[in-house]
Design a protein around this motif. Sequence first.
Motif, short mmCIF file in Angstrom:
data_model
loop_
_atom_site.label_atom_id
_atom_site.label_comp_id
_atom_site.label_asym_id
_atom_site.label_seq_id
_atom_site.Cartn_x
_atom_site.Cartn_y
_atom_site.Cartn_z
N SER A 130 83.77 -23.65 20.11
CA SER A 130 82.61 -23.07 20.78
C SER A 130 81.61 -22.62 19.73
CB SER A 130 83.03 -21.87 21.63
OG SER A 130 83.89 -22.30 22.65
N PHE A 131 80.34 -22.78 20.02
CA PHE A 131 79.28 -22.44 19.07
C PHE A 131 78.30 -21.51 19.77
CE2 PHE A 131 75.27 -23.51 16.82
CZ PHE A 131 75.63 -23.03 15.59
N ASP A 132 78.03 -20.37 19.17
CA ASP A 132 77.16 -19.38 19.82
C ASP A 132 75.71 -19.41 19.35
OD1 ASP A 132 77.17 -18.17 17.33
OD2 ASP A 132 78.45 -16.52 17.94
N PHE A 133 75.35 -20.42 18.53
CA PHE A 133 73.98 -20.59 18.05
C PHE A 133 73.45 -19.37 17.31
CE2 PHE A 133 74.47 -23.42 21.68
CZ PHE A 133 74.11 -24.63 21.11
N PRO B 159 72.78 -13.01 19.01
CA PRO B 159 73.47 -11.71 18.97
C PRO B 159 74.16 -11.41 20.30
CG PRO B 159 71.06 -11.43 18.83
CD PRO B 159 71.34 -12.90 18.85
N GLY B 160 75.37 -10.87 20.20
CA GLY B 160 76.12 -10.45 21.37
C GLY B 160 77.00 -11.52 21.99
N ILE B 161 76.72 -12.78 21.73
CA ILE B 161 77.48 -13.86 22.37
C ILE B 161 78.95 -13.81 21.93
CG2 ILE B 161 77.76 -16.36 22.59
CD1 ILE B 161 75.35 -15.34 24.09
N LEU C 167 84.90 -21.58 27.20
CA LEU C 167 85.75 -22.38 28.06
C LEU C 167 86.03 -23.72 27.39
CD1 LEU C 167 87.22 -22.22 30.76
CD2 LEU C 167 85.20 -23.21 31.85
N LYS C 168 86.87 -23.66 26.33
CA LYS C 168 87.25 -24.87 25.59
C LYS C 168 88.75 -25.14 25.63
CE LYS C 168 83.46 -26.18 23.22
NZ LYS C 168 82.84 -27.45 23.43
N THR C 169 89.56 -24.11 25.90
CA THR C 169 91.01 -24.24 25.83
C THR C 169 91.65 -23.68 27.10
OG1 THR C 169 91.39 -22.07 24.83
CG2 THR C 169 90.90 -23.90 23.31
#
Length: 183
Positions: free
Chosen positions: A94-97, A100-102, A109-111
């Motif tokens: 997962s990548f939160d770009f 902030p806060g992510i 929802l990857k696993t």
Amino acid sequence: EHLLRRQPQFEVTLISDSNYALFTPMLAEVAASALEAPHISSSVRSFFRRARFRRAAVLGVDSSQHTVTIQNCETCQPTTMPYDHLLVALGSISFDFGLPGIGEFAFTLKTLEDAIVLREHPLTLMETADIVDHPAAPGLLTFVVAGAGFSGMEIVAELFEFIESALPYYPGVQREGVRFVIV
């Protein structure tokens, strides 16, 4: 394994930190209890007859020494394995770009583990809303999904259905207090 099945002098070892193969398009259904985890996953070991499987995280590769350093999931002790030929098959994360806060507040929802954690969250919130004064605390049962693509729409639809079917079991939760927001 298929190509080397008649050549016993070769040893094939697969290293992965998860011991299952996963059909990720149906993770939303697991998160919403529409399906159970075994319906979308299979044991990695069931695919092999000859190859060895090691459940571990790869910590590093030393190409000059032809070794892979792994951390065994059971013992948590780093060990080194030699290799003659190395194939690296990277998965995804997962990548939160960098928003902030992510990382601190968002669910991924990857696993299968992500789906199970996500399934427990609305139940925990509904338990809380069931015991506070009516109506439920403002915003407590507001679910925001970032991403209005297929996956975002699917998780909202599945969670909506999941919560709707659970509402009769929570008499202190008012339907009007449950909101879904897609961004």
